[in-house]
Design an enzyme around this catalytic site. Structure first.
Site, PDB file in Angstrom:
ATOM      1  N   ALA A  11       0.814  -1.233   0.000  1.00 26.06           N
ATOM      2  CA  ALA A  11       0.000   0.000   0.000  1.00 26.06           C
ATOM      3  C   ALA A  11       0.838   1.268   0.000  1.00 26.06           C
ATOM      4  CB  ALA A  11      -0.938  -0.003   1.202  1.00 26.06           C
ATOM      5  N   GLY A  12       2.126   1.130   0.264  1.00 26.99           N
ATOM      6  CA  GLY A  12       2.966   2.325   0.427  1.00 26.99           C
ATOM      7  C   GLY A  12       3.188   3.069  -0.888  1.00 26.99           C
ATOM      8  N   ARG A  16      10.830   7.169  -1.109  1.00 26.54           N
ATOM      9  CA  ARG A  16      12.263   7.205  -1.394  1.00 26.54           C
ATOM     10  C   ARG A  16      12.601   6.856  -2.856  1.00 26.54           C
ATOM     11  NH1 ARG A  16      13.439   3.536   3.855  1.00 26.54           N
ATOM     12  NH2 ARG A  16      11.252   3.059   3.463  1.00 26.54           N
ATOM     13  N   ASN A 170      15.767  -7.720  10.223  1.00 27.34           N
ATOM     14  CA  ASN A 170      14.433  -8.218   9.885  1.00 27.34           C
ATOM     15  C   ASN A 170      14.249  -8.073   8.380  1.00 27.34           C
ATOM     16  OD1 ASN A 170      11.673  -8.684   9.640  1.00 27.34           O
ATOM     17  ND2 ASN A 170      11.126  -6.617  10.330  1.00 27.34           N
TER      18      ASN A 170
HETATM   19  C1  UD1 Z   1      10.277  -2.707   7.013  1.00 27.93           C
HETATM   20  C2  UD1 Z   1      10.365  -3.177   8.463  1.00 27.93           C
HETATM   21  C3  UD1 Z   1      11.820  -3.377   8.833  1.00 27.93           C
HETATM   22  C4  UD1 Z   1      12.469  -4.367   7.862  1.00 27.93           C
HETATM   23  C5  UD1 Z   1      12.270  -3.928   6.417  1.00 27.93           C
HETATM   24  C6  UD1 Z   1      12.713  -5.036   5.479  1.00 27.93           C
HETATM   25  C7  UD1 Z   1       8.466  -2.117   9.609  1.00 27.93           C
HETATM   26  C8  UD1 Z   1       8.038  -1.044  10.532  1.00 27.93           C
HETATM   27  N1  UD1 Z   1       9.772  -2.184   9.308  1.00 27.93           N
HETATM   28  O1  UD1 Z   1      10.916  -1.432   6.944  1.00 27.93           O
HETATM   29  O2  UD1 Z   1      11.916  -3.897  10.165  1.00 27.93           O
HETATM   30  O3  UD1 Z   1      13.853  -4.472   8.175  1.00 27.93           O
HETATM   31  O4  UD1 Z   1      10.877  -3.674   6.148  1.00 27.93           O
HETATM   32  O5  UD1 Z   1      12.696  -4.638   4.133  1.00 27.93           O
HETATM   33  O6  UD1 Z   1       7.651  -2.924   9.198  1.00 27.93           O
HETATM   34  N2  UD1 Z   1       3.348  -0.679   3.653  1.00 27.93           N
HETATM   35  C9  UD1 Z   1       1.970  -0.660   3.621  1.00 27.93           C
HETATM   36  N3  UD1 Z   1       1.300   0.191   4.418  1.00 27.93           N
HETATM   37  C10 UD1 Z   1       1.919   1.022   5.298  1.00 27.93           C
HETATM   38  C11 UD1 Z   1       3.335   0.986   5.331  1.00 27.93           C
HETATM   39  C12 UD1 Z   1       4.026   0.133   4.503  1.00 27.93           C
HETATM   40  O7  UD1 Z   1       1.356  -1.398   2.841  1.00 27.93           O
HETATM   41  O8  UD1 Z   1       1.226   1.750   6.005  1.00 27.93           O
HETATM   42  C13 UD1 Z   1       4.076  -1.615   2.754  1.00 27.93           C
HETATM   43  C14 UD1 Z   1       4.973  -0.928   1.769  1.00 27.93           C
HETATM   44  O9  UD1 Z   1       4.294  -0.699   0.548  1.00 27.93           O
HETATM   45  C15 UD1 Z   1       6.125  -1.905   1.607  1.00 27.93           C
HETATM   46  C16 UD1 Z   1       6.126  -2.669   2.914  1.00 27.93           C
HETATM   47  O10 UD1 Z   1       4.912  -2.410   3.561  1.00 27.93           O
HETATM   48  O11 UD1 Z   1       5.878  -2.823   0.547  1.00 27.93           O
HETATM   49  C17 UD1 Z   1       7.287  -2.253   3.823  1.00 27.93           C
HETATM   50  O12 UD1 Z   1       7.202  -0.863   4.090  1.00 27.93           O
HETATM   51  P1  UD1 Z   1       8.484   0.056   4.060  1.00 27.93           P
HETATM   52  O13 UD1 Z   1       8.048   1.447   4.336  1.00 27.93           O
HETATM   53  O14 UD1 Z   1       9.277  -0.188   2.858  1.00 27.93           O
HETATM   54  O15 UD1 Z   1       9.246  -0.494   5.359  1.00 27.93           O
HETATM   55  P2  UD1 Z   1      10.802  -0.420   5.677  1.00 27.93           P
HETATM   56  O16 UD1 Z   1      11.115   0.938   6.179  1.00 27.93           O
HETATM   57  O17 UD1 Z   1      11.584  -0.923   4.560  1.00 27.93           O
HETATM   58 CA    CA Z   2      11.105  -1.574   2.497  1.00 25.47          CA
END
Ligand code: UD1
Ligand code: CA
Length: 457
Positions: A11-12, A16, A170
């Site tokens: 959903a993100g 970046r 993670n």
């Molecule tokens: C996340 C993890 C981190 C891990 C890393 C691995 C969390 C808080 N952190 O960080 O521990 O090391 O992944 O790659 O989970 N997304 C949603 N809805 C939201 C937020 C995110 O669907 O509200 C989705 C994004 O589209 C993405 C995924 O979740 O596909 C991960 O989100 P992202 O913001 O990339 O997390 P990281 O900061 O990479």
């Molecule tokens: Ca990520």
């Protein structure tokens, strides 16, 4: 085996990436990242796959189609909040749920299967897929207690100096007991640096409840690369390319220079085919055995038979038979069907045309909207005049026809079986079979005319 469910986080926005295109739709080796993830998850014998969509929801849904169900996350309040959107679909169901991020395109089904096994064998409520890496910057860190057991995950931004030194990260892929997951999600808060609901907090919550929480460390960090920016995107592309090329080589395909050969992940190639440098092979292309492809060729969504040679050429969405010889510098445009033993030579463009067995267009031709029979010879520079500025028309060239050089075949027109068209003709009417058609100005030779001109001087 337990019932298995999957939640894919997609959903993100992907801030970046600095892109109009939503992050999980950025392609790696031609395929959107989230599609790579779903393709692997689909190999796992899962009852229900739920993809969490938000930014670009419609586009993500259009990409994945009905391989998944969807839950909408209106506001992106964090990964725990994202998983919670699947509640109405998964809550109350006994089983194991794997959560995978849509931005980890390199994750393999085998690794996820091993994660499931580990989780089930240890009878855990949560199992984190972790990896040890040399530069863990940006990832959540795995905090273990003195006995080596997982305590919690700390996000990079929330981590202390000491925690940032931890190299076990993670990967963003986890298995959870499904009932325990949705129960624990109720207790996740957003009391952290980013003000987000973190899915990794579920680990600490379960741990505090005295549940079994484990980690499964994969030896292959590369597989778990999370793509947050274009630098990581290029890295993912590089790793995926090596992986794909290596698999083809192990299957008996020769790739002269794997670093300069770009083969998308759904391509199939037969044994003893040689791929020369600078070649891109895309889409659902299938190439037979003992072919030679390249150098510097682009093949997209084509079906190619055995022992065919394609040099320095472009071919899209077409079917090309066996022992066909294409190029150098030919362009096969969509919806063409080239049968066995055809030759398409230098600077020949083919569009939406059928070429029967053994026919040839060896030099400098445009053949579009045409049905060419077998054993036809199309002379150098001949073209089908298929377009009147408004509509396109069909040219039919029956078996055994010989088209002399530099002829224009003004469609709609049919050249009957075995006919000859004289060089330089502009054919506007059908030619009967076995006829010779000449349609050009008569040649006039004016004897001694040059001398006459000279006298005038
Ligand atoms: C996340 C993890 C981190 C891990 C890393 C691995 C969390 C808080 N952190 O960080 O521990 O090391 O992944 O790659 O989970 N997304 C949603 N809805 C939201 C937020 C995110 O669907 O509200 C989705 C994004 O589209 C993405 C995924 O979740 O596909 C991960 O989100 P992202 O913001 O990339 O997390 P990281 O900061 O990479
Ligand atoms: Ca990520």
């Amino acid at each position: 085996m337990h019932n298995r469910y999957a939640v894919i986080l997609a959903a993100g926005q992907g801030t970046r990436m600095k892109s109009k295109l939503y992050k999980v739709l950025h392609p790696v080796c031609g395929k959107p990242m989230v599609q790579h993830v779903v393709d692997q998850v689909m190999k796992l014998n899962i009852q229900e796959i739920v993809t969490i969509i938000g930014h670009g929801a419609e586009m993500v849904q259009a990409q994945l189609g009905d391989s998944s169900k969807y839950a909408l996350q209106d506001q992106q309040l964090g990964t725990a909040h994202a998983v919670n959107q699947a509640q109405s679909m998964l809550d109350g169901k006994a089983g194991v749920t794997i959560v995978v991020c849509g931005d980890t395109p390199l994750i393999k089904a085998e690794t996820m299967e091993a994660l499931f096994k580990h989780h089930e064998e240890l009878n855990a409520k949560a199992t984190i897929l972790t990896a040890r890496i040399s530069d863990p910057t940006g990832y959540g860190r795995i905090v273990r207690n003195s006995a080596g057991l997982v305590e919690k995950i700390v996000e990079h931004k929330d981590a202390s100096e000491d925690e940032r030194k931890i190299s076990e990260i993670n990967t963003g892929t986890y298995c959870f007991d499904n009932l325990a997951l949705f129960e624990a999600l109720k207790n996740v808060s957003n009391d952290n640096v980013q003000g987000e609901y973190y899915l990794p907090d579920v680990i600490e919550i379960l741990k505090m409840q005295g549940e079994v929480v484990t980690a499964f460390q994969t030896a292959e960090f590369e597989e778990t690369l999370g793509v947050n920016d274009r630098v990581a995107l290029a890295e993912a592309e590089r790793i995926m390319r090596i992986r794909t090329n290596t698999a083809h080589m192990r299957n008996g395909v020769t790739i002269i220079d794997p670093a300069n050969t770009y083969i998308e992940t759904d391509v199939e190639i037969g044994q003893d085919t040689v791929i020369y440098p600078g070649t891109m092979i895309k889409g659902k292309t299938v190439i037979g055995s003992e072919c030679q492809i390249g150098p510097n060729s682009e093949i997209d969504s084509c079906h190619i038979g055995d022992q065919t040679v394609i040099r320095q050429s472009v071919a899209h969405n077409s079917s090309i038979g066996a022992q066909v010889n294409i190029g150098p510098f030919a362009h096969i445009r969509p919806e063409s069907m080239i049968h066995n033993e055809v030759k398409i030579g230098n600077f020949v463009e083919i569009k939406k045309a059928i070429f029967g067995k053994g026919s040839k267009a060896s030099h400098l031709s445009y053949i579009g909207d045409a049905e060419v029979g077998s054993d036809v010879n199309i002379g150098c520079g001949s073209i089908t005049v298929n377009y009147d500025g408004k509509n396109k028309y069909l040219t039919k060239i029956e078996d055994g026809v010989f088209i002399g050089c530099n002829s224009n075949l003004v469609a709609p027109v049919t050249i009957g079986k075995g006919a000859y068209v004289a060089a330089g003709s502009t054919i506007t009417k059908d030619v009967p079979g076995e006829a010779l058609s000449i349609a050009r100005a008569q040649q006039v030779n004016k004897e001694n005319y040059v001398q006459k001109l000279n006298l005038k001087k």
